[in-house]
Design an enzyme around this catalytic site. Structure first.
Site, PDB file in Angstrom:
ATOM      1  N   ASP A 126     -43.990  31.718 -47.949  1.00 21.26           N
ATOM      2  CA  ASP A 126     -44.220  32.025 -49.357  1.00 21.26           C
ATOM      3  C   ASP A 126     -43.628  30.995 -50.315  1.00 21.26           C
ATOM      4  OD1 ASP A 126     -41.595  32.806 -48.800  1.00 21.26           O
ATOM      5  OD2 ASP A 126     -41.906  34.906 -49.336  1.00 21.26           O
ATOM      6  N   GLN A 162     -41.406  34.751 -45.172  1.00 20.30           N
ATOM      7  CA  GLN A 162     -40.869  33.885 -44.130  1.00 20.30           C
ATOM      8  C   GLN A 162     -39.959  34.643 -43.163  1.00 20.30           C
ATOM      9  OE1 GLN A 162     -39.838  30.487 -47.216  1.00 20.30           O
ATOM     10  NE2 GLN A 162     -39.752  29.689 -45.147  1.00 20.30           N
ATOM     11  N   HIS A 163     -39.661  33.992 -42.055  1.00 19.61           N
ATOM     12  CA  HIS A 163     -38.581  34.351 -41.125  1.00 19.61           C
ATOM     13  C   HIS A 163     -38.858  35.544 -40.206  1.00 19.61           C
ATOM     14  CE1 HIS A 163     -36.090  31.566 -43.338  1.00 19.61           C
ATOM     15  NE2 HIS A 163     -36.050  32.324 -44.417  1.00 19.61           N
TER      16      HIS A 163
END
EC number: 2.7.1.17
Length: 481
Positions: A239, A81-82
């Site tokens: 995830d 992520q991110h």
């Protein structure tokens, strides 16, 4: 390869260090083929990775799957992520992606919180208070430090979006991964124009948010993968949301993941908004919510203590009176970024095994304190705690979690839960099922259940007391005079 009982799907986990692909039989959940290939990540001040590596790794992982991958009817990507992926007008990376664990944007995060109404504003608007991991802080850092890269950017994507777009030719994302950006409003489930305007990001650069169960696209002609043209592509997800799908968790079931960092989460139907920033109010991949809390010090920190003591990681001994807070990398939960490890109660008769057990206790205490904030008040306290991640199969971890939680603990036998969750999402496109129901049909969470034991209130009280008393010292850090 034995004959599959149903159609085949591919689930992918593109993580920080590698890409893994599973070919799964939709009828049974049996993994018929798998592959894995590594990525490289820069070291030093930042953590960056060339997105083109992820594509190359995906190609290699699928090559290892052999003929089974050619037969897949649908595919889905789960991913870290991110991360901030910036693309030019030709779809090529402007620069390496800034990954979730690149914390150079911490000052920008603090400034954004102050400039836009404080932590309460962010929590109510986006579900989370943006830490340095969040994409919005990385964009602000890039605008400040590399304005030429911002000017060259024609599309902004997350890691899983990048791979999905290379498959379909269309820019898409999902609500689960979008909720970790800091510019997706959880209340309206749309991009937040006020936040985007504040950081100077044109919403036209962002991908379309695909709804749960909707097809993101189909595999296009110009690709290097073994899929046929027209193979269905699901929207994918981040995830953590993919792992929740992979477990088939129902609302109120607690999950604890023991890895380098520790994570606790649960699916809920209530939109979370924690102004303290301890709980990230993520969306899940189905239409519910996934409040999540993370600690920085888990298996790696405890293994480091074992190495310093010259002990095997399982060589613990019971003992009362010694406390070890293994905050070797600072800590996020509790919020003590400048802290270091702290030892209290050492005596002549303290053994190395007792010190090691104290490290386990300290790591698990932080996770259980966070879990109390994640779970709804009406969550079933008798529901087994699902224990996943690299540490979940360790006896010392299992017994420490049992003793300090007072809960039954279930250890799923299935591995690669992110890729399995992506596969379940792809399967749902073919069967019309809820992906979490697919995972439950596959019995991915099945595994031994360790019965609940009486909660060790004495140790919990001692840990809470030491942490409270030592907070000023931990907040100051080792560098202060």
């Amino acid at each position: 390869m034995s004959a599959a009982e149903g159609p085949l799907v591919v689930g992918v986990d593109t993580s920080t260090q590698s890409t893994k692909a599973l070919v799964v039989d939709v009828a049974t959940g049996r993994v018929v083929a798998s592959g894995q290939a590594p990525h490289t990540v820069t070291s030093g001040a930042g953590r960056e990775s060339d997105p083109r590596q992820w594509w190359d790794a995906l190609c290699e992982a699928l090559r290892q799957c052999g003929e089974a991958a050619h037969e897949a009817a649908a595919v889905s990507i789960g991913g870290q992520q991110h991360g901030l992926v910036t693309l030019d007008g030709h779809g090529e990376p402007v620069r390496p992606a800034l990954l979730w664990n690149d914390v150079r944007s911490a000052p920008q995060g603090h400034r954004l919180i102050e400039e836009l109404g404080g932590a309460k504003f962010w929590a109510e608007r986006t579900g989370s208070v943006p830490a340095a991991s969040f994409t919005v802080t990385k964009w602000a850092w890039l605008a400040e430090h590399e304005p030429e890269a911002v000017r060259a950017t024609r599309a902004v994507r997350l890691p899983h979006d990048y791979l999905t777009e290379r498959l379909t030719g269309q820019g898409t994302t999902d609500r689960g991964d979008a909720s970790g950006t800091g510019w997706w409003a959880s209340g309206t489930e749309a991009y937040d124009e006020e936040i985007l305007g504040h950081v100077g990001l044109d919403p036209a650069l962002l991908p379309r948010v695909v709804r749960p169960g909707e097809v993101a696209g189909t595999v296009r002609d110009s690709h290097e993968l073994p899929f046929s043209k027209g193979t269905l592509v699901a929207c994918g997800t981040g995830d953590n949301a993919a792992a929740a799908l992979g477990l088939g968790v129902r609302p109120g079931t607690p999950v604890m993941s023991l890895g380098t960092s520790g994570t606790v989460y649960a699916v809920t139907q209530r939109r979370p908004a924690d102004p303290t920033g301890t709980v990230a109010g993520f969306a899940d991949a189905r239409g519910d919510w996934l409040p999540l809390a993370c600690t920085l010090n888990c298996t790696l920190a405890v293994d480091r203590v074992a190495a310093l003591l010259g002990l095997d990681r399982e060589a613990v001994e019971p003992g009362h009176g010694v406390t070890l807070l293994p905050f070797l990398d600072g800590e996020r939960t509790p919020n003590l970024p400048r802290s270091s490890g702290l030892l209290h109660g050492l005596r002549h008769d303290t053994t190395g095994g007792q010190l090691l057990q104290a490290a386990y206790d300290g790591a698990v205490y932080s996770l259980l304190a966070a879990l109390d904030l994640v779970l709804d008040e009406d969550a079933d306290p008798s529901a087994p705690l699902l224990l996943i991640g690299g540490g979940a199969r360790g006896t010392a971890w299992q017994q420490t979690v049992r003793r300090l939680s007072g809960r039954a603990v279930q250890v799923p036998r299935a591995a690669e839960l992110v890729a399995l969750g992506a596969a379940a999402q792809a399967a749902g496109l073919l069967t019309g099922e809820d992906p979490a129901a697919v995972a439950r049909r596959w019995e991915t969470a099945a595994g031994p259940v360790l019965e609940a034991v009486e909660r060790d209130e004495e140790t919990l009280d001692r840990l809470a007391g030491v942490l409270s008393d030592a907070a000023p010292l931990l907040e100051r850090g080792t560098g202060a005079g």
